[in-house]
Design a protein around this motif. Structure first.
Motif, PDB file in Angstrom:
ATOM      1  N   ARG A 112       0.822  -1.198   0.000  1.00 46.09           N
ATOM      2  CA  ARG A 112       0.000   0.000   0.000  1.00 46.09           C
ATOM      3  C   ARG A 112       0.862   1.256   0.000  1.00 46.09           C
ATOM      4  NH1 ARG A 112      -4.518   1.669   4.561  1.00 46.09           N
ATOM      5  NH2 ARG A 112      -5.050   3.695   3.673  1.00 46.09           N
ATOM      6  N   ASN A 113       1.893   1.280   0.871  1.00 45.89           N
ATOM      7  CA  ASN A 113       2.765   2.444   0.918  1.00 45.89           C
ATOM      8  C   ASN A 113       3.509   2.627  -0.393  1.00 45.89           C
ATOM      9  OD1 ASN A 113       1.998   2.999   3.519  1.00 45.89           O
ATOM     10  ND2 ASN A 113       3.721   1.932   4.458  1.00 45.89           N
ATOM     11  N   ASN A 114       3.971   1.518  -0.971  1.00 45.51           N
ATOM     12  CA  ASN A 114       4.662   1.602  -2.248  1.00 45.51           C
ATOM     13  C   ASN A 114       3.734   2.129  -3.331  1.00 45.51           C
ATOM     14  OD1 ASN A 114       7.083   0.650  -1.246  1.00 45.51           O
ATOM     15  ND2 ASN A 114       6.621  -1.482  -1.679  1.00 45.51           N
ATOM     16  N   SER A 115       2.503   1.678  -3.322  1.00 42.60           N
ATOM     17  CA  SER A 115       1.537   2.126  -4.324  1.00 42.60           C
ATOM     18  C   SER A 115       1.265   3.615  -4.188  1.00 42.60           C
ATOM     19  CB  SER A 115       0.225   1.344  -4.180  1.00 42.60           C
ATOM     20  OG  SER A 115       0.437  -0.030  -4.402  1.00 42.60           O
ATOM     21  N   GLU A 116       1.174   4.086  -2.947  1.00 43.88           N
ATOM     22  CA  GLU A 116       0.938   5.512  -2.733  1.00 43.88           C
ATOM     23  C   GLU A 116       2.118   6.338  -3.223  1.00 43.88           C
ATOM     24  OE1 GLU A 116       0.163   5.767   1.411  1.00 43.88           O
ATOM     25  OE2 GLU A 116      -1.926   5.103   1.236  1.00 43.88           O
ATOM     26  N   ILE A 118       4.239   5.502  -5.581  1.00 45.41           N
ATOM     27  CA  ILE A 118       4.229   5.444  -7.045  1.00 45.41           C
ATOM     28  C   ILE A 118       3.194   6.406  -7.600  1.00 45.41           C
ATOM     29  CG2 ILE A 118       3.673   3.967  -9.015  1.00 45.41           C
ATOM     30  CD1 ILE A 118       4.883   1.631  -7.428  1.00 45.41           C
ATOM     31  N   ALA A 119       2.025   6.456  -6.953  1.00 45.97           N
ATOM     32  CA  ALA A 119       0.967   7.361  -7.412  1.00 45.97           C
ATOM     33  C   ALA A 119       1.395   8.817  -7.286  1.00 45.97           C
ATOM     34  CB  ALA A 119      -0.306   7.116  -6.609  1.00 45.97           C
ATOM     35  N   ARG A 120       2.093   9.158  -6.191  1.00 51.44           N
ATOM     36  CA  ARG A 120       2.567  10.538  -6.017  1.00 51.44           C
ATOM     37  C   ARG A 120       3.597  10.901  -7.080  1.00 51.44           C
ATOM     38  NH1 ARG A 120       2.355   9.124  -0.460  1.00 51.44           N
ATOM     39  NH2 ARG A 120       4.586   8.637  -0.474  1.00 51.44           N
ATOM     40  N   ARG A 121       4.503   9.982  -7.378  1.00 55.01           N
ATOM     41  CA  ARG A 121       5.503  10.254  -8.418  1.00 55.01           C
ATOM     42  C   ARG A 121       4.839  10.423  -9.777  1.00 55.01           C
ATOM     43  NH1 ARG A 121       8.592   6.339  -5.547  1.00 55.01           N
ATOM     44  NH2 ARG A 121       8.005   4.699  -7.016  1.00 55.01           N
ATOM     45  N   ARG A 122       3.827   9.603 -10.032  1.00 55.39           N
ATOM     46  CA  ARG A 122       3.126   9.703 -11.312  1.00 55.39           C
ATOM     47  C   ARG A 122       2.417  11.053 -11.437  1.00 55.39           C
ATOM     48  NH1 ARG A 122       0.020   5.615 -10.709  1.00 55.39           N
ATOM     49  NH2 ARG A 122       1.443   4.082 -11.616  1.00 55.39           N
ATOM     50  N   GLU A 123       1.786  11.499 -10.355  1.00 54.45           N
ATOM     51  CA  GLU A 123       1.100  12.792 -10.372  1.00 54.45           C
ATOM     52  C   GLU A 123       2.095  13.934 -10.570  1.00 54.45           C
ATOM     53  OE1 GLU A 123      -1.055  13.021  -6.752  1.00 54.45           O
ATOM     54  OE2 GLU A 123      -2.506  11.468  -7.302  1.00 54.45           O
ATOM     55  N   GLU A 126       3.261  13.961 -14.246  1.00 52.65           N
ATOM     56  CA  GLU A 126       2.220  14.407 -15.166  1.00 52.65           C
ATOM     57  C   GLU A 126       1.995  15.912 -15.040  1.00 52.65           C
ATOM     58  OE1 GLU A 126      -0.144  14.653 -18.172  1.00 52.65           O
ATOM     59  OE2 GLU A 126       0.991  12.845 -17.633  1.00 52.65           O
TER      60      GLU A 126
END
Length: 224
Positions: A112-116, A118-123, A126
């Motif tokens: 979950r922490n890794n996914s969060e 990754i999502a922050r880096r993606r945002e 972009e």
């Protein structure tokens, strides 16, 4: 592998119960499987499930979520739900070892922490690409011209900001002036350097008053 075995035997028991129920009720689907309407094989499956569960509990956990799962299962075992062939003290030692290992290796985080992250880096990426496209639109740059910088490589970003006079702080975070030659304007998005530059243009008395006010604000924040 330990988790897969536990899951297999748990589902295998449920499946066998469904088959036996279908056979007792005489449904056609029950004839697709070996006859066992009285679930004669159930206890052997339960024993294998318990063995797999015990093995999983003793297998080193690789993240905090796995430790939490072990603690939950241990609490259930203490209440007599699982009747494992392993003493609770041994499971407690395994959990203690897991906690010690994770404390010594804090980089090991849950999915979950890794996914969060990754999502922050993606945002972030972009948003940065969108700001590059805005610059391209204002300067009539073609897609081919901005293709290298859209990869967000350090060298390409540096060349882009130098060539077009773009303020790096704005490109990275959306703060401050868009272009280096733009006048500095007071606002919520201005950077610390820009604020300092504005203060430096004030009369000395105003500079001192502003500095005193900023120190007071910092002290208040630290006191909260």
């Amino acid at each position: 592998m330990a988790e897969a075995a536990t899951r297999y035997w748990r589902l295998r028991i449920d499946f066998q119960s469904a088959v036996s129920w279908a056979q007792r009720m005489g449904t056609p689907e029950g004839r697709f499987h070996p006859s066992d309407p009285n679930e004669c094989d159930r206890m052997s499956m339960v024993q294998k499930y318990r063995a797999a569960l015990a093995k999983q509990l003793l297998t080193p956990a690789w993240d905090a979520a796995s430790v939490k799962w072990k603690q939950t299962k241990l609490a259930s075992e203490r209440e007599g739900y699982y009747l494992l062939d392993v003493k609770p003290e041994r499971i407690e030692r395994a959990i203690a070892d897991d906690l010690a290992f994770l404390a010594a290796h804090p980089v090991r985080q849950s999915h979950r922490n890794n996914s969060e992250a990754i999502a922050r880096r993606r945002e972030f990426k972009e948003a940065m690409r969108q700001r590059i496209r805005e610059i391209a639109a204002s300067r009539d740059l073609s897609d081919e011209e901005i293709k290298p910088v859209l990869r967000l490589k350090h060298e390409e970003v540096g060349r882009f900001t130098e060539k077009h006079g773009v303020n790096l702080a704005w490109l990275l975070e959306g703060k401050g002036r868009i272009f280096k030659k733009d006048p500095i304007r007071l606002g919520p998005t201005m950077t610390g350097d820009e604020f300092a530059a504005v203060v430096a243009t004030l009369p000395m008395a105003d500079q001192q008053a502003t500095s005193a006010m900023m120190r007071e604000m910092l002290l208040q924040e630290r006191g909260q």
